[in-house]
Design a protein around this motif. Structure first.
Motif, PDB file in Angstrom:
ATOM      1  N   UNK A   1      17.652  -4.921  -4.880  1.00 13.67           N
ATOM      2  CA  UNK A   1      17.613  -5.410  -6.607  1.00 13.67           C
ATOM      3  C   UNK A   1      17.804  -6.657  -6.125  1.00 13.67           C
ATOM      4  N   UNK A   2      18.149  -7.486  -7.523  1.00 20.29           N
ATOM      5  CA  UNK A   2      17.640  -9.095  -7.353  1.00 20.29           C
ATOM      6  C   UNK A   2      18.431  -9.827  -6.817  1.00 20.29           C
ATOM      7  N   UNK A   3      19.725  -9.335  -6.999  1.00 19.66           N
ATOM      8  CA  UNK A   3      20.797 -10.018  -6.291  1.00 19.66           C
ATOM      9  C   UNK A   3      21.018  -9.298  -4.711  1.00 19.66           C
ATOM     10  N   UNK A   4      20.737  -8.314  -4.337  1.00 12.77           N
ATOM     11  CA  UNK A   4      20.750  -7.527  -2.669  1.00 12.77           C
ATOM     12  C   UNK A   4      22.258  -6.146  -3.585  1.00 12.77           C
ATOM     13  N   UNK A   5      22.674  -7.028  -4.485  1.00 13.99           N
ATOM     14  CA  UNK A   5      24.029  -5.193  -4.504  1.00 13.99           C
ATOM     15  C   UNK A   5      23.481  -4.162  -4.675  1.00 13.99           C
ATOM     16  N   UNK A   6      22.397  -3.812  -5.278  1.00 16.62           N
ATOM     17  CA  UNK A   6      21.724  -1.930  -5.043  1.00 16.62           C
ATOM     18  C   UNK A   6      20.934  -2.150  -4.262  1.00 16.62           C
TER      19      UNK A   6
ATOM     20  N   UNK B   1       8.007  -7.436 -11.084  1.00 16.65           N
ATOM     21  CA  UNK B   1       8.256  -8.597 -12.279  1.00 16.65           C
ATOM     22  C   UNK B   1      10.026  -8.057 -12.967  1.00 16.65           C
ATOM     23  N   UNK B   2      10.676  -6.678 -11.821  1.00 19.14           N
ATOM     24  CA  UNK B   2      12.017  -6.613 -12.688  1.00 19.14           C
ATOM     25  C   UNK B   2      13.233  -6.816 -12.529  1.00 19.14           C
ATOM     26  N   UNK B   3      14.178  -7.106 -12.441  1.00 17.45           N
ATOM     27  CA  UNK B   3      15.401  -6.982 -11.711  1.00 17.45           C
ATOM     28  C   UNK B   3      15.826  -6.042 -10.646  1.00 17.45           C
ATOM     29  N   UNK B   4      15.736  -4.985 -10.914  1.00 17.65           N
ATOM     30  CA  UNK B   4      15.674  -3.688 -10.455  1.00 17.65           C
ATOM     31  C   UNK B   4      14.984  -3.702  -9.068  1.00 17.65           C
ATOM     32  N   UNK B   5      15.268  -2.947  -7.826  1.00 13.46           N
ATOM     33  CA  UNK B   5      14.371  -2.746  -7.246  1.00 13.46           C
ATOM     34  C   UNK B   5      13.617  -0.402  -8.134  1.00 13.46           C
ATOM     35  N   UNK B   6      12.718   0.398  -7.696  1.00 12.20           N
ATOM     36  CA  UNK B   6      12.365   1.184  -8.337  1.00 12.20           C
ATOM     37  C   UNK B   6      12.012   1.822  -7.127  1.00 12.20           C
ATOM     38  N   UNK B   7      11.370   3.602  -7.271  1.00 10.61           N
ATOM     39  CA  UNK B   7      10.724   3.818  -5.885  1.00 10.61           C
ATOM     40  C   UNK B   7       9.761   4.225  -6.340  1.00 10.61           C
ATOM     41  N   UNK B   8       9.160   3.651  -7.445  1.00  9.49           N
ATOM     42  CA  UNK B   8       7.801   4.682  -7.480  1.00  9.49           C
ATOM     43  C   UNK B   8       6.667   3.094  -7.166  1.00  9.49           C
ATOM     44  N   UNK B   9       5.542   3.513  -6.569  1.00  7.08           N
ATOM     45  CA  UNK B   9       4.719   2.553  -6.345  1.00  7.08           C
ATOM     46  C   UNK B   9       3.630   1.594  -7.549  1.00  7.08           C
ATOM     47  N   UNK B  10       3.767   2.463  -8.302  1.00  9.41           N
ATOM     48  CA  UNK B  10       3.210   1.195  -9.885  1.00  9.41           C
ATOM     49  C   UNK B  10       3.654   0.677 -10.435  1.00  9.41           C
ATOM     50  N   UNK B  11       5.141   0.579 -10.211  1.00  8.37           N
ATOM     51  CA  UNK B  11       6.060  -0.750 -10.483  1.00  8.37           C
ATOM     52  C   UNK B  11       5.917  -1.620 -10.502  1.00  8.37           C
ATOM     53  N   UNK B  12       5.378  -1.732  -9.589  1.00 12.07           N
ATOM     54  CA  UNK B  12       5.031  -3.047  -8.283  1.00 12.07           C
ATOM     55  C   UNK B  12       4.082  -3.325  -8.520  1.00 12.07           C
ATOM     56  N   UNK B  13       4.101  -5.171  -8.713  1.00 15.28           N
ATOM     57  CA  UNK B  13       2.745  -5.631  -9.231  1.00 15.28           C
ATOM     58  C   UNK B  13       2.540  -7.022  -8.246  1.00 15.28           C
ATOM     59  N   UNK B  14       2.729  -6.669  -6.724  1.00 18.49           N
ATOM     60  CA  UNK B  14       2.087  -7.519  -5.744  1.00 18.49           C
ATOM     61  C   UNK B  14       2.878  -6.838  -4.222  1.00 18.49           C
ATOM     62  N   UNK B  15       2.085  -7.251  -3.798  1.00 24.98           N
ATOM     63  CA  UNK B  15       1.350  -5.893  -2.371  1.00 24.98           C
ATOM     64  C   UNK B  15       1.634  -7.551  -1.654  1.00 24.98           C
ATOM     65  N   UNK B  16       1.894  -7.326   0.065  1.00 27.61           N
ATOM     66  CA  UNK B  16       1.549  -7.828   1.049  1.00 27.61           C
ATOM     67  C   UNK B  16       0.142  -6.942   1.753  1.00 27.61           C
ATOM     68  N   UNK B  17      -0.155  -7.803   2.829  1.00 24.40           N
ATOM     69  CA  UNK B  17      -0.911  -6.920   3.886  1.00 24.40           C
ATOM     70  C   UNK B  17      -0.469  -5.643   4.119  1.00 24.40           C
ATOM     71  N   UNK B  18       0.499  -5.600   4.974  1.00 23.29           N
ATOM     72  CA  UNK B  18       0.790  -4.895   5.516  1.00 23.29           C
ATOM     73  C   UNK B  18       1.107  -5.017   7.160  1.00 23.29           C
ATOM     74  N   UNK B  19       2.155  -4.755   6.943  1.00 22.49           N
ATOM     75  CA  UNK B  19       1.892  -4.650   9.383  1.00 22.49           C
ATOM     76  C   UNK B  19       2.250  -3.188  10.291  1.00 22.49           C
ATOM     77  N   UNK B  20       1.031  -3.250  11.239  1.00 21.23           N
ATOM     78  CA  UNK B  20       2.151  -1.742  11.598  1.00 21.23           C
ATOM     79  C   UNK B  20       2.993  -1.402  13.009  1.00 21.23           C
TER      80      UNK B  20
END
Length: 124
Positions: free
Chosen positions: A52-57, A100-119
């Motif tokens: 989550x946004x604060x690290x608390x969850x 762009x929401x305070x909590x985390x989520x399990x769902x891929x489609x709920x994320x707005x931004x992605x990095x390029x990845x690291x192997x």
């Protein structure tokens, strides 16, 4: 525009450890839920951990619970994934994601931004 840059991947033997970092820029990092996903060759992208946004969850996939730890440092606009007791089945490209929401989520489609990845490659 939010940019996410992952680092820290590499080759490690089974039982070893790695720490991934994801540096964010261009947005209000301390208001975002953040997560790590991974994708192995021939498989769909899967959830690993979220915070989550604060690290608390925090939230974890069952396959990594007890071995991986997600954390964040809002002063540094960075989220981390500490990976211990690595297994060959952890081999994948690891992606950082922000929503762009305070909590985390399990769902891929709920994320707005992605990095390029690291192997991450774990040898047996």
């Amino acid at each position: 525009q939010v940019q996410l840059v992952e680092s820290g991947g590499g080759l490690v033997q089974a039982g070893g450890s790695l720490r991934l970092s994801c540096a964010a820029s261009g947005g209000a990092f301390n208001t975002y839920g953040m997560a790590w996903f991974r994708q192995a060759p021939g498989k769909e992208r899967e959830f690993v951990a979220a915070v989550s946004w604060s690290g608390g969850s925090t939230y974890y996939a069952d396959s990594v619970k007890g071995r991986f730890t997600i954390s964040r440092d809002n002063a540094k606009n960075t989220v981390y994934l500490q990976m211990n007791s690595l297994k060959p089945e952890d081999t994948a490209v690891y992606y950082c994601a922000a929503r762009t929401y305070y909590s985390g989520s399990y769902a891929t489609n709920e994320y707005n931004y992605w990095g390029q990845g690291t192997q991450v490659t774990v040898s047996s």
